[in-house]
Design a protein around this motif. Structure first.
Motif, mmCIF file in Angstrom:
data_model
loop_
_atom_site.group_PDB
_atom_site.id
_atom_site.type_symbol
_atom_site.label_atom_id
_atom_site.label_comp_id
_atom_site.label_asym_id
_atom_site.label_seq_id
_atom_site.Cartn_x
_atom_site.Cartn_y
_atom_site.Cartn_z
ATOM 1 N N ALA A 13 1.093 -1.200 0.116
ATOM 2 C CA ALA A 13 0.100 -0.004 -0.001
ATOM 3 C C ALA A 13 0.811 1.501 0.078
ATOM 4 C CB ALA A 13 -0.885 0.078 1.294
ATOM 5 N N ARG A 14 1.918 1.234 0.763
ATOM 6 C CA ARG A 14 3.060 2.375 0.654
ATOM 7 C C ARG A 14 3.674 2.575 -0.754
ATOM 8 N NH1 ARG A 14 4.432 0.938 5.956
ATOM 9 N NH2 ARG A 14 6.211 -0.217 5.164
ATOM 10 N N GLU A 15 4.109 1.494 -1.291
ATOM 11 C CA GLU A 15 4.764 1.390 -2.313
ATOM 12 C C GLU A 15 4.053 1.692 -3.695
ATOM 13 O OE1 GLU A 15 8.364 1.641 -2.409
ATOM 14 O OE2 GLU A 15 8.097 1.841 -0.315
ATOM 15 N N MET A 16 2.920 0.853 -3.706
ATOM 16 C CA MET A 16 1.888 0.901 -4.815
ATOM 17 C C MET A 16 2.884 0.218 -6.128
ATOM 18 S SD MET A 16 -0.923 1.447 -4.045
ATOM 19 C CE MET A 16 -1.994 2.223 -2.851
ATOM 20 N N ASN A 17 3.784 -0.787 -5.831
ATOM 21 C CA ASN A 17 4.576 -1.357 -6.902
ATOM 22 C C ASN A 17 4.850 -2.659 -6.118
ATOM 23 O OD1 ASN A 17 7.334 -2.013 -7.987
ATOM 24 N ND2 ASN A 17 6.421 -0.547 -9.588
ATOM 25 N N PHE A 18 4.697 -3.758 -6.887
ATOM 26 C CA PHE A 18 4.976 -5.285 -6.432
ATOM 27 C C PHE A 18 6.444 -5.320 -6.430
ATOM 28 C CE2 PHE A 18 0.496 -5.942 -7.050
ATOM 29 C CZ PHE A 18 0.154 -7.091 -6.118
ATOM 30 N N SER A 19 7.061 -4.828 -7.264
ATOM 31 C CA SER A 19 8.447 -5.312 -7.356
ATOM 32 C C SER A 19 9.351 -4.331 -6.225
ATOM 33 C CB SER A 19 8.997 -4.787 -8.544
ATOM 34 O OG SER A 19 8.761 -5.548 -9.679
ATOM 35 N N ILE A 36 -0.454 -11.468 -1.036
ATOM 36 C CA ILE A 36 -1.860 -10.591 -1.342
ATOM 37 C C ILE A 36 -3.106 -11.456 -1.674
ATOM 38 C CG2 ILE A 36 -2.705 -8.781 -2.563
ATOM 39 C CD1 ILE A 36 -0.604 -7.958 -0.415
ATOM 40 N N ARG A 37 -2.981 -12.534 -2.584
ATOM 41 C CA ARG A 37 -3.946 -13.249 -3.161
ATOM 42 C C ARG A 37 -4.518 -13.929 -1.900
ATOM 43 N NH1 ARG A 37 -1.189 -13.984 -7.545
ATOM 44 N NH2 ARG A 37 -0.197 -16.125 -6.998
ATOM 45 N N GLN A 38 -3.861 -14.432 -0.987
ATOM 46 C CA GLN A 38 -4.220 -15.384 0.120
ATOM 47 C C GLN A 38 -5.157 -14.502 1.110
ATOM 48 O OE1 GLN A 38 -0.404 -16.677 1.648
ATOM 49 N NE2 GLN A 38 -0.551 -18.641 0.561
ATOM 50 N N ILE A 39 -4.655 -13.280 1.432
ATOM 51 C CA ILE A 39 -5.386 -12.490 2.290
ATOM 52 C C ILE A 39 -6.700 -12.097 1.558
ATOM 53 C CG2 ILE A 39 -4.224 -10.312 1.807
ATOM 54 C CD1 ILE A 39 -5.027 -11.259 5.388
ATOM 55 N N GLU A 40 -6.703 -11.534 0.307
ATOM 56 C CA GLU A 40 -8.060 -11.050 -0.330
ATOM 57 C C GLU A 40 -8.772 -12.408 -0.294
ATOM 58 O OE1 GLU A 40 -6.525 -7.783 -3.373
ATOM 59 O OE2 GLU A 40 -6.504 -9.883 -3.961
ATOM 60 N N GLN A 41 -8.408 -13.712 -0.487
ATOM 61 C CA GLN A 41 -9.267 -14.876 -0.592
ATOM 62 C C GLN A 41 -9.790 -15.052 1.011
ATOM 63 O OE1 GLN A 41 -6.968 -18.050 -2.155
ATOM 64 N NE2 GLN A 41 -7.490 -17.357 -4.279
ATOM 65 N N VAL A 45 -12.623 -10.131 -0.058
ATOM 66 C CA VAL A 45 -12.708 -8.875 -0.847
ATOM 67 C C VAL A 45 -11.330 -8.670 -1.493
ATOM 68 C CG1 VAL A 45 -14.310 -7.817 0.804
ATOM 69 C CG2 VAL A 45 -11.856 -7.706 1.214
ATOM 70 N N LYS A 46 -11.446 -7.574 -2.519
ATOM 71 C CA LYS A 46 -10.258 -7.285 -3.119
ATOM 72 C C LYS A 46 -9.707 -6.189 -2.575
ATOM 73 C CE LYS A 46 -9.439 -6.994 -7.905
ATOM 74 N NZ LYS A 46 -9.576 -6.564 -9.491
ATOM 75 N N LEU A 47 -8.479 -6.153 -2.251
ATOM 76 C CA LEU A 47 -7.769 -5.196 -1.559
ATOM 77 C C LEU A 47 -7.173 -4.204 -2.494
ATOM 78 C CD1 LEU A 47 -6.165 -7.015 1.575
ATOM 79 C CD2 LEU A 47 -8.317 -5.834 1.379
ATOM 80 N N PHE A 48 -6.602 -4.699 -3.695
ATOM 81 C CA PHE A 48 -5.743 -3.701 -4.605
ATOM 82 C C PHE A 48 -6.368 -3.940 -5.942
ATOM 83 C CE2 PHE A 48 -2.748 -4.626 -1.174
ATOM 84 C CZ PHE A 48 -2.259 -3.575 -1.041
ATOM 85 N N GLU A 49 -6.635 -2.982 -6.730
ATOM 86 C CA GLU A 49 -6.807 -2.971 -8.021
ATOM 87 C C GLU A 49 -5.567 -3.224 -8.812
ATOM 88 O OE1 GLU A 49 -9.742 -3.139 -9.782
ATOM 89 O OE2 GLU A 49 -10.873 -2.942 -8.086
ATOM 90 N N SER A 56 -3.708 0.112 -7.150
ATOM 91 C CA SER A 56 -4.194 1.143 -6.267
ATOM 92 C C SER A 56 -4.913 0.242 -5.319
ATOM 93 C CB SER A 56 -5.045 2.039 -7.211
ATOM 94 O OG SER A 56 -6.170 1.309 -7.890
ATOM 95 N N LEU A 57 -5.335 1.045 -4.136
ATOM 96 C CA LEU A 57 -6.085 0.449 -2.913
ATOM 97 C C LEU A 57 -7.638 0.486 -3.417
ATOM 98 C CD1 LEU A 57 -4.281 1.840 0.033
ATOM 99 C CD2 LEU A 57 -4.743 -0.847 -0.505
ATOM 100 N N THR A 58 -8.385 -0.497 -3.143
ATOM 101 C CA THR A 58 -9.767 -0.395 -3.107
ATOM 102 C C THR A 58 -10.367 0.333 -1.810
ATOM 103 O OG1 THR A 58 -10.069 -2.441 -2.069
ATOM 104 C CG2 THR A 58 -9.870 -2.469 -4.470
ATOM 105 N N ASP A 59 -11.422 0.678 -1.519
ATOM 106 C CA ASP A 59 -12.201 1.118 -0.426
ATOM 107 C C ASP A 59 -11.786 0.167 0.636
ATOM 108 O OD1 ASP A 59 -12.677 3.511 -2.030
ATOM 109 O OD2 ASP A 59 -14.962 2.822 -1.990
ATOM 110 N N ALA A 60 -11.857 -0.985 0.340
ATOM 111 C CA ALA A 60 -11.727 -2.043 1.423
ATOM 112 C C ALA A 60 -10.290 -2.286 1.498
ATOM 113 C CB ALA A 60 -12.375 -3.580 1.010
ATOM 114 N N GLY A 61 -9.667 -2.075 0.816
ATOM 115 C CA GLY A 61 -8.172 -2.026 0.906
ATOM 116 C C GLY A 61 -7.514 -0.740 1.903
ATOM 117 N N ARG A 62 -8.019 0.372 1.564
ATOM 118 C CA ARG A 62 -7.927 1.514 2.459
ATOM 119 C C ARG A 62 -8.085 1.085 3.872
ATOM 120 N NH1 ARG A 62 -8.507 3.977 -2.036
ATOM 121 N NH2 ARG A 62 -10.714 4.460 -2.086
ATOM 122 N N ALA A 63 -9.293 0.628 4.038
ATOM 123 C CA ALA A 63 -9.769 0.303 5.337
ATOM 124 C C ALA A 63 -9.027 -0.494 6.051
ATOM 125 C CB ALA A 63 -11.217 -0.186 5.484
#
Length: 102
Positions: A13-19, A36-41, A45-49, A56-63
Motif C-alpha cells: 500500500a505504501r509502495e504501490m508497486n509489487f517489485s 496478497i491473493r491469500q489475504i484477499e481470499q 474482498v479485493k484489497l488492490f486493483e 491502487s487500493l480499493t475502498d476495502a483495501g484502504r480500510a
C-alpha cells in the motif's frame, strides 16, 4: 491471517508497486503476489486493483491498510515492552521501612 499478510499489505500500500514492495520485504515478487491473493481470499474482498502498469487500493483495501498499520504498531509495541521487561528496565519495586527498635 498471519502477521506476514499484514506486513505485505502495508508495504504494498505504501509502495504501490509489487517489485518495490517485494524488495523492501526481502521476498520474491511472486511470493508477495501469493500473500496478497491469500489475504484477499480469506477476507473475501479485493484489497488492490491491479493493471500491468498500476496498483491502487480499493475502498476495502484502504480500510484494511489502516487496521494493518495499527496491528503492526501494537505488535512492535509488545515486542519492545517484552524486551524492556527482560532487561529489567520496567516493573515496580516496593521498599518498606520499619521504625527503629530503640
Amino acid at each position: 491471517m498471519e502477521l506476514r499478510h499484514f506486513r505485505c499489505v502495508a508495504v504494498l500500500a505504501r509502495e504501490m508497486n509489487f517489485s518495490a514492495a517485494a524488495r523492501k520485504l526481502h521476498i520474491a515478487q511472486p511470493a508477495l503476489s501469493q500473500n496478497i491473493r491469500q489475504i484477499e481470499q480469506e477476507l473475501g474482498v479485493k484489497l488492490f486493483e491491479r493493471s500491468t502498469r498500476k496498483v491502487s487500493l480499493t475502498d476495502a483495501g484502504r480500510a484494511f491498510y489502516r487496521e494493518a498499520l495499527a496491528i503492526l504498531a501494537n505488535v512492535e509495541g509488545a515486542r519492545q515492552k517484552t524486551q524492556r521487561v527482560a532487561r529489567g528496565e520496567t516493573g515496580s519495586l516496593a521498599i518498606g521501612l520499619r521504625p527503629p527498635l530503640f
